[in-house]
Scaffold this active site. Structure first.
Site, PDB file in Angstrom:
ATOM      1  N   SER A 113       9.599   0.731  -2.650  1.00  0.00           N
ATOM      2  CA  SER A 113      10.318   2.020  -2.726  1.00  0.00           C
ATOM      3  C   SER A 113      11.349   2.188  -1.622  1.00  0.00           C
ATOM      4  O   SER A 113      12.376   2.839  -1.828  1.00  0.00           O
ATOM      5  CB  SER A 113       9.305   3.172  -2.674  1.00  0.00           C
ATOM      6  N   SER A 129       4.330 -10.897  10.089  1.00  0.00           N
ATOM      7  CA  SER A 129       5.089 -10.336  11.216  1.00  0.00           C
ATOM      8  C   SER A 129       4.973 -11.306  12.391  1.00  0.00           C
ATOM      9  O   SER A 129       3.959 -12.003  12.514  1.00  0.00           O
ATOM     10  CB  SER A 129       4.480  -8.996  11.637  1.00  0.00           C
ATOM     11  N   VAL A 160      -1.995  -0.467  -3.039  1.00  0.00           N
ATOM     12  CA  VAL A 160      -2.278  -1.911  -3.056  1.00  0.00           C
ATOM     13  C   VAL A 160      -3.709  -2.249  -2.644  1.00  0.00           C
ATOM     14  O   VAL A 160      -4.207  -3.325  -2.970  1.00  0.00           O
ATOM     15  CB  VAL A 160      -1.297  -2.733  -2.169  1.00  0.00           C
ATOM     16  N   ILE A 186      12.843  -4.943  12.492  1.00  0.00           N
ATOM     17  CA  ILE A 186      13.807  -4.710  11.417  1.00  0.00           C
ATOM     18  C   ILE A 186      14.009  -3.203  11.289  1.00  0.00           C
ATOM     19  O   ILE A 186      13.038  -2.431  11.370  1.00  0.00           O
ATOM     20  CB  ILE A 186      13.283  -5.286  10.067  1.00  0.00           C
ATOM     21  N   LYS A 243      -1.920  -9.234  10.083  1.00  0.00           N
ATOM     22  CA  LYS A 243      -0.779 -10.131   9.885  1.00  0.00           C
ATOM     23  C   LYS A 243      -1.151 -11.590  10.176  1.00  0.00           C
ATOM     24  O   LYS A 243      -0.613 -12.505   9.548  1.00  0.00           O
ATOM     25  CB  LYS A 243       0.408  -9.675  10.751  1.00  0.00           C
ATOM     26  N   ASN A 264       4.496  -7.305   0.126  1.00  0.00           N
ATOM     27  CA  ASN A 264       5.282  -6.703   1.209  1.00  0.00           C
ATOM     28  C   ASN A 264       4.691  -5.390   1.718  1.00  0.00           C
ATOM     29  O   ASN A 264       4.848  -5.059   2.898  1.00  0.00           O
ATOM     30  CB  ASN A 264       6.712  -6.466   0.690  1.00  0.00           C
ATOM     31  N   TYR A 315      -3.134  -4.167  13.231  1.00  0.00           N
ATOM     32  CA  TYR A 315      -1.936  -4.694  12.546  1.00  0.00           C
ATOM     33  C   TYR A 315      -1.783  -6.195  12.792  1.00  0.00           C
ATOM     34  O   TYR A 315      -1.568  -6.970  11.846  1.00  0.00           O
ATOM     35  CB  TYR A 315      -0.719  -3.933  13.068  1.00  0.00           C
ATOM     36  N   ALA A 345      -4.055  -8.344  13.657  1.00  0.00           N
ATOM     37  CA  ALA A 345      -5.144  -9.079  12.985  1.00  0.00           C
ATOM     38  C   ALA A 345      -4.846  -9.204  11.490  1.00  0.00           C
ATOM     39  O   ALA A 345      -5.046 -10.270  10.895  1.00  0.00           O
ATOM     40  CB  ALA A 345      -6.481  -8.367  13.203  1.00  0.00           C
TER      41      ALA A 345
HETATM   42  P1  NDP Z   1       8.285   0.833   5.433  1.00  0.00           P
HETATM   43  O1  NDP Z   1       7.286   1.749   6.035  1.00  0.00           O
HETATM   44  O2  NDP Z   1       9.724   1.152   5.519  1.00  0.00           O
HETATM   45  O3  NDP Z   1       7.904   0.588   3.879  1.00  0.00           O
HETATM   46  C1  NDP Z   1       6.607   0.234   3.517  1.00  0.00           C
HETATM   47  C2  NDP Z   1       6.521   0.080   2.028  1.00  0.00           C
HETATM   48  O4  NDP Z   1       5.164  -0.207   1.672  1.00  0.00           O
HETATM   49  C3  NDP Z   1       6.892   1.334   1.275  1.00  0.00           C
HETATM   50  O5  NDP Z   1       7.523   0.998   0.060  1.00  0.00           O
HETATM   51  C4  NDP Z   1       5.529   1.974   1.000  1.00  0.00           C
HETATM   52  O6  NDP Z   1       5.554   2.782  -0.153  1.00  0.00           O
HETATM   53  C5  NDP Z   1       4.692   0.759   0.743  1.00  0.00           C
HETATM   54  N1  NDP Z   1       3.275   0.993   0.951  1.00  0.00           N
HETATM   55  C6  NDP Z   1       2.630   1.269   2.105  1.00  0.00           C
HETATM   56  N2  NDP Z   1       1.311   1.397   1.896  1.00  0.00           N
HETATM   57  C7  NDP Z   1       1.121   1.192   0.558  1.00  0.00           C
HETATM   58  C8  NDP Z   1      -0.025   1.173  -0.282  1.00  0.00           C
HETATM   59  N3  NDP Z   1      -1.254   1.402   0.201  1.00  0.00           N
HETATM   60  N4  NDP Z   1       0.149   0.918  -1.584  1.00  0.00           N
HETATM   61  C9  NDP Z   1       1.382   0.680  -2.107  1.00  0.00           C
HETATM   62  N5  NDP Z   1       2.499   0.688  -1.355  1.00  0.00           N
HETATM   63  C10 NDP Z   1       2.368   0.942  -0.044  1.00  0.00           C
HETATM   64  O7  NDP Z   1       7.983  -0.592   6.063  1.00  0.00           O
HETATM   65  P2  NDP Z   1       8.923  -1.872   6.233  1.00  0.00           P
HETATM   66  O8  NDP Z   1       9.853  -1.982   5.096  1.00  0.00           O
HETATM   67  O9  NDP Z   1       9.428  -1.866   7.611  1.00  0.00           O
HETATM   68  O10 NDP Z   1       7.811  -3.016   6.148  1.00  0.00           O
HETATM   69  C11 NDP Z   1       7.629  -3.857   5.014  1.00  0.00           C
HETATM   70  C12 NDP Z   1       6.748  -5.026   5.426  1.00  0.00           C
HETATM   71  O11 NDP Z   1       7.380  -5.739   6.487  1.00  0.00           O
HETATM   72  C13 NDP Z   1       5.374  -4.616   5.938  1.00  0.00           C
HETATM   73  O12 NDP Z   1       4.410  -5.538   5.508  1.00  0.00           O
HETATM   74  C14 NDP Z   1       5.557  -4.692   7.446  1.00  0.00           C
HETATM   75  O13 NDP Z   1       4.339  -4.899   8.108  1.00  0.00           O
HETATM   76  C15 NDP Z   1       6.489  -5.872   7.571  1.00  0.00           C
HETATM   77  N6  NDP Z   1       7.200  -5.929   8.838  1.00  0.00           N
HETATM   78  C16 NDP Z   1       8.089  -4.947   9.193  1.00  0.00           C
HETATM   79  C17 NDP Z   1       8.740  -5.019  10.410  1.00  0.00           C
HETATM   80  C18 NDP Z   1       9.728  -3.986  10.873  1.00  0.00           C
HETATM   81  O14 NDP Z   1      10.169  -4.053  12.014  1.00  0.00           O
HETATM   82  N7  NDP Z   1      10.142  -3.043  10.059  1.00  0.00           N
HETATM   83  C19 NDP Z   1       8.496  -6.133  11.341  1.00  0.00           C
HETATM   84  C20 NDP Z   1       7.563  -7.111  10.857  1.00  0.00           C
HETATM   85  C21 NDP Z   1       6.943  -6.991   9.648  1.00  0.00           C
HETATM   86  P3  NDP Z   1       5.499   4.412  -0.043  1.00  0.00           P
HETATM   87  O15 NDP Z   1       6.118   4.782   1.254  1.00  0.00           O
HETATM   88  O16 NDP Z   1       6.257   4.862  -1.238  1.00  0.00           O
HETATM   89  O17 NDP Z   1       4.058   4.715  -0.094  1.00  0.00           O
END
Ligand code: NDP
Length: 248
Positions: A15, A143, A65, A189, A160, A91, A156, A158
């Site tokens: 999303s 990550s 998820v 990011i 990852k 993701n 987190y 653990a």
């Molecule tokens: P955001 O918080 O911007 O987005 C997270 C996404 O995951 C949203 O679409 C959210 O949907 C969805 N989500 C969260 N929990 C659930 C759930 N239980 N069921 C279904 N959907 C879920 O995070 P990022 O885009 O920054 O992160 C994406 C990935 O990248 C993650 O795995 C994060 O750990 C990893 N990452 C990010 C970094 C960063 O600096 N941003 C660095 C390293 C890794 P909604 O909000 O609609 O519920």
């Protein structure tokens, strides 16, 4: 541009943020893309509209998820609507930080259930299909903090690190069926996850990045598209950092 024409993909957590960028990039390469999300329903609809405007199929499904049965239901729905499944991008992830002596059980459980069990749920839902069709791509977003640990992020980090073990094991189990499994390890990011972080923590992280700037969601999406494509046919079990040198 990578060619993913006629491939069908699922991107969990599509999303907003990195997941939305990955979903769009795969669609730009020609794939049909299904996303799920938990809260950002309007944003998910926008991603679907943008993807459909590219002339490929897209659906968004509200599904937590961490729910094992919902993962299977989503995969079944995608197979029905798209006619198959070729690419899984795990993701969806959350963080809920705190030093270990203050970390509550619910903090630990929430992060592990979403970030680690959530990845297992979707992998287990596609694994049999990928094995039987003798093709498939699994890409898990981990990550750099799963590789090195991070102060205040025991849960987190653990989760990852667990994803890395999961990725490599799946690579071994499904390799002979022509299924690849790789992990992408982003550094900092620019997304909501990062924007909600503590200012001092953020400043310290930015100072570590040798290229001197935060990464963008598209930086991750580009690698995911490559790993999804035929150009990455012989790459499996890898953990590839996209972090502007933050880890070194
Ligand atoms: P955001 O918080 O911007 O987005 C997270 C996404 O995951 C949203 O679409 C959210 O949907 C969805 N989500 C969260 N929990 C659930 C759930 N239980 N069921 C279904 N959907 C879920 O995070 P990022 O885009 O920054 O992160 C994406 C990935 O990248 C993650 O795995 C994060 O750990 C990893 N990452 C990010 C970094 C960063 O600096 N941003 C660095 C390293 C890794 P909604 O909000 O609609 O519920």
């Amino acid at each position: 541009m990578m060619n993913l024409k006629n491939r069908n993909a699922i991107v969990t957590g599509g999303s907003i943020g990195i997941g939305a960028a990955i979903a769009l990039k795969l669609a730009q390469c020609g794939a049909n893309v299904a996303i799920n999300f938990r809260k950002h329903s309007d944003e998910a609809d926008k991603v679907v509209e943008q993807i459909q405007a590219l002339g490929v199929k897209s659906i968004a499904i509200q599904a937590d998820v961490s729910n094992h049965k919902d993962a299977k239901k989503m995969v079944d729905k995608v197979v029905k609507e798209f006619g198959g499944i070729d690419i899984l991008v795990n993701n969806a992830g959350i963080n809920w930080d705190g030093v270990i002596w203050k970390m509550q059980e619910e903090q630990w459980d929430a992060v592990i259930n979403t970030n680690l069990k959530g990845y297992f749920n979707y992998i287990s839902a596609v694994a049999g299909i990928f094995r039987d069709q003798k093709s498939g791509r699994i890409i898990n977003i981990t990550s750099i903090n799963g590789l090195r640990g991070k102060f205040g992020q025991a849960n987190y980090s653990a989760s990852k690190a667990g994803i890395i073990g999961l990725t490599k094991t799946i690579a071994k189990e499904l390799g002979k069926y022509n299924v690849t499994s790789n992990a992408v390890a982003p550094g900092l990011i620019e997304t909501d996850m990062m924007r909600n972080a503590d200012e001092i923590v953020k400043e310290k992280a930015i100072a570590e990045i040798v290229l001197g700037k935060m990464g963008q969601p598209e930086d991750i999406a580009n690698l995911v598209a490559f790993l999804s494509s035929d150009l990455a046919n012989h790459i499996t079990g890898e953990v590839i950092k996209v972090d502007g040198g933050q880890y070194i």
